[in-house]
Write an enzyme that holds these catalytic residues in place. Sequence first.
Site, PDB file in Angstrom:
ATOM      1  N   GLU A 291       0.838  -1.212   0.000  1.00 37.01           N
ATOM      2  CA  GLU A 291       0.000   0.000   0.000  1.00 37.01           C
ATOM      3  C   GLU A 291       0.869   1.256   0.000  1.00 37.01           C
ATOM      4  OE1 GLU A 291      -2.044  -0.350   3.725  1.00 37.01           O
ATOM      5  OE2 GLU A 291      -3.104  -2.178   3.176  1.00 37.01           O
ATOM      6  N   PRO A 292       1.676   1.466  -1.033  1.00 33.59           N
ATOM      7  CA  PRO A 292       2.569   2.616  -1.010  1.00 33.59           C
ATOM      8  C   PRO A 292       1.853   3.917  -1.360  1.00 33.59           C
ATOM      9  CG  PRO A 292       2.794   1.453  -3.075  1.00 33.59           C
ATOM     10  CD  PRO A 292       1.776   0.692  -2.273  1.00 33.59           C
ATOM     11  N   GLY A 293       2.243   4.982  -0.692  1.00 27.05           N
ATOM     12  CA  GLY A 293       1.709   6.301  -1.028  1.00 27.05           C
ATOM     13  C   GLY A 293       2.865   7.219  -1.380  1.00 27.05           C
ATOM     14  N   ARG A 294       3.583   7.628  -0.337  1.00 30.79           N
ATOM     15  CA  ARG A 294       4.663   8.599  -0.478  1.00 30.79           C
ATOM     16  C   ARG A 294       5.682   8.218  -1.558  1.00 30.79           C
ATOM     17  NH1 ARG A 294       6.378  11.599   4.055  1.00 30.79           N
ATOM     18  NH2 ARG A 294       5.519   9.951   5.357  1.00 30.79           N
ATOM     19  N   ARG A 330       3.758  19.944   6.631  1.00 31.36           N
ATOM     20  CA  ARG A 330       4.730  18.943   7.080  1.00 31.36           C
ATOM     21  C   ARG A 330       5.875  19.515   7.924  1.00 31.36           C
ATOM     22  NH1 ARG A 330       7.421  15.783   4.726  1.00 31.36           N
ATOM     23  NH2 ARG A 330       6.907  13.978   5.976  1.00 31.36           N
ATOM     24  N   TYR A 334       5.619  17.721  11.425  1.00 26.63           N
ATOM     25  CA  TYR A 334       6.541  16.586  11.597  1.00 26.63           C
ATOM     26  C   TYR A 334       8.004  17.011  11.675  1.00 26.63           C
ATOM     27  CZ  TYR A 334       2.406  14.439   9.508  1.00 26.63           C
ATOM     28  OH  TYR A 334       1.134  14.077   9.208  1.00 26.63           O
ATOM     29  N   CYS A 361      -0.239  33.897  10.770  1.00 24.24           N
ATOM     30  CA  CYS A 361       0.144  34.541  12.026  1.00 24.24           C
ATOM     31  C   CYS A 361       0.542  33.538  13.097  1.00 24.24           C
ATOM     32  CB  CYS A 361      -1.019  35.378  12.531  1.00 24.24           C
ATOM     33  SG  CYS A 361      -1.583  36.486  11.264  1.00 24.24           S
ATOM     34  N   GLU A 362       1.620  32.830  12.875  1.00 27.47           N
ATOM     35  CA  GLU A 362       2.153  31.882  13.850  1.00 27.47           C
ATOM     36  C   GLU A 362       3.627  31.692  13.572  1.00 27.47           C
ATOM     37  OE1 GLU A 362       0.480  28.379  15.017  1.00 27.47           O
ATOM     38  OE2 GLU A 362      -1.512  28.764  14.214  1.00 27.47           O
ATOM     39  N   TYR A 390       1.251  13.958   0.800  1.00 28.51           N
ATOM     40  CA  TYR A 390       0.886  14.598   2.060  1.00 28.51           C
ATOM     41  C   TYR A 390       1.127  16.109   2.005  1.00 28.51           C
ATOM     42  CZ  TYR A 390       1.046   9.674   3.237  1.00 28.51           C
ATOM     43  OH  TYR A 390       0.852   8.320   3.221  1.00 28.51           O
TER      44      TYR A 390
HETATM   45  N1  LLP Z   1      -1.489   2.094   4.411  1.00 24.73           N
HETATM   46  C1  LLP Z   1      -1.946   2.583   5.572  1.00 24.73           C
HETATM   47  C2  LLP Z   1      -2.898   1.801   6.360  1.00 24.73           C
HETATM   48  C3  LLP Z   1      -1.507   3.841   6.011  1.00 24.73           C
HETATM   49  O1  LLP Z   1      -1.950   4.329   7.167  1.00 24.73           O
HETATM   50  C4  LLP Z   1      -0.579   4.579   5.226  1.00 24.73           C
HETATM   51  C5  LLP Z   1      -0.107   5.896   5.660  1.00 24.73           C
HETATM   52  C6  LLP Z   1      -0.156   4.031   4.012  1.00 24.73           C
HETATM   53  C7  LLP Z   1      -0.617   2.772   3.645  1.00 24.73           C
HETATM   54  C8  LLP Z   1       0.789   4.743   3.095  1.00 24.73           C
HETATM   55  O2  LLP Z   1       2.030   4.941   3.685  1.00 24.73           O
HETATM   56  P1  LLP Z   1       3.250   5.578   2.847  1.00 24.73           P
HETATM   57  O3  LLP Z   1       3.657   4.588   1.785  1.00 24.73           O
HETATM   58  O4  LLP Z   1       2.764   6.841   2.245  1.00 24.73           O
HETATM   59  O5  LLP Z   1       4.304   5.804   3.855  1.00 24.73           O
HETATM   60  N2  LLP Z   1       1.127  12.647   6.854  1.00 24.73           N
HETATM   61  C9  LLP Z   1       2.353  11.959   7.164  1.00 24.73           C
HETATM   62  C10 LLP Z   1       2.314  10.541   6.717  1.00 24.73           C
HETATM   63  C11 LLP Z   1       1.158   9.780   7.297  1.00 24.73           C
HETATM   64  C12 LLP Z   1       1.112   8.363   6.829  1.00 24.73           C
HETATM   65  C13 LLP Z   1      -0.144   7.724   7.270  1.00 24.73           C
HETATM   66  N3  LLP Z   1      -0.388   6.396   6.805  1.00 24.73           N
HETATM   67  C14 LLP Z   1       3.509  12.712   6.522  1.00 24.73           C
HETATM   68  O6  LLP Z   1       3.286  13.731   5.883  1.00 24.73           O
HETATM   69  O7  LLP Z   1       4.675  12.321   6.697  1.00 24.73           O
END
Ligand code: LLP
Length: 432
Positions: A291-294, A330, A334, A361-362, A390
């Site tokens: 389940e890749p996102g980033r 971010r 973070y 304003c922060e 993100y």
């Molecule tokens: N699957 C599940 C169940 C998740 O909770 C997440 C991310 C992913 C897959 C995708 O993960 P990735 O491959 O993108 O690392 N907002 C934060 C990151 C939060 C990630 C939350 N879960 C940031 O900007 O660093």
Amino acid sequence: MTAHISRKIEDPATYTPGFSYRHGALVCESVSLDAIASRSGTPAYVYSRAAFTSAYRTLDRAFGSLPHRIYYAVKANSNLAVLKAFARLGSSFDIVSGGELFRLRKVGVRGERIIFSGVGKTREEIREALRAHILLFNVESEAELDTLASEASKDGRAAPASIRVNPDIRAGGHPHIATGHHRHKFGIDWTEARRLYLRHKNSLWIGWRGISSHIGSQITSAEPFRRTASRLARYFVELRREGIALRSLDLGGGIGIRYTNERPLAFAEYAKALPRALTVLAKNGTEIFIEPGRSLVGNAGVLLTRVLYTKRSRGKTFVIVDAAMNDLIRPALYGATHCITPVKRRSNAGTERVDVVGPVCESGDFFVHDWPMAQVEAGDLLAIWSAGAYGFVESSNYNSRTRAAEVLVEGAKFRVVKRRETHADLIRGERT
Ligand code: LLP
């Protein structure tokens, strides 16, 4: 807070696919960022379709002939045009809300390509997802499992399910994005998960399909993934011995990217790190899910912003830009560092250390502190790098700021895939 940047920072244009300098000015694929800013205004998110396409294909190829499916994590960047592009590539999708399901249905993604993760799915969201015939629910508690079973019974069909097991592994780039330790709210520990699998072994309303995990995000070494995969493979085999035959094993997302000086895992290294126990299962027909996102979209986008003012005070230089923490949170949330470079290289400009900050304003509204950058002046464009994941999705209307435009580049063409919000958008739904 962002650490003082003491090491030399390499220009991201040298390692970020989709972006490069031509005649001293930054381009995305073949389109000048200057041209985009003139047309769409700033701040604007700019995404390279070639960059995320190539990331997807490289990841897909890294698994070779092992049965696998990529579920793009919609939360990382949920723009409809981006989702549509992934759907065309053959990707499946991981969602965490009814809103994400709605988006996917808008671009014509069928339920069989969707899995639903998340610790707090509402009854309504579960109902909608059942109606959409999604492939799988990644369940995170006994109470959720009961809700799922009760909704499935109304529907008269067993709900396809997997348990998100908490493998008790510490990993992740920042405490807020680590999820796999037993102290985190995510997943179910193995003893409990095993009990639930057995409790619903012959259930009419729960159909066990898989086992899943997600240990955190922005993970840059192979070891936590390897350990998670080998634990899951062990649980998988144990369940099989109990007469529960699962079809898929989901390793979650979490592969890190390069923001400044990180040395992230190449996709090939990630795939190579998978333990033998898992590849044996896969060779015998178990599908590996990820389940890749980033790692698919992070480096494929920049946030384009214009310098409003520069301000020198007591030895500090502030570069005040038109993007702010409401556009990219971010750094504030973070402690993340995103490289920032001017869009145009000036041959005669000296370098200075600056704080790049927004108009909110922060004091928390900053992008970088003490950042070494070529001198800039009001009107110059800056690129805030690696903002494809993100970024826009975490933006808000704080300070009643309208949200940025989003632009998708394809070769020599670009399209505004989300128009900048207007003041009318700001008050939509409000009443005096
Ligand atoms: N699957 C599940 C169940 C998740 O909770 C997440 C991310 C992913 C897959 C995708 O993960 P990735 O491959 O993108 O690392 N907002 C934060 C990151 C939060 C990630 C939350 N879960 C940031 O900007 O660093």
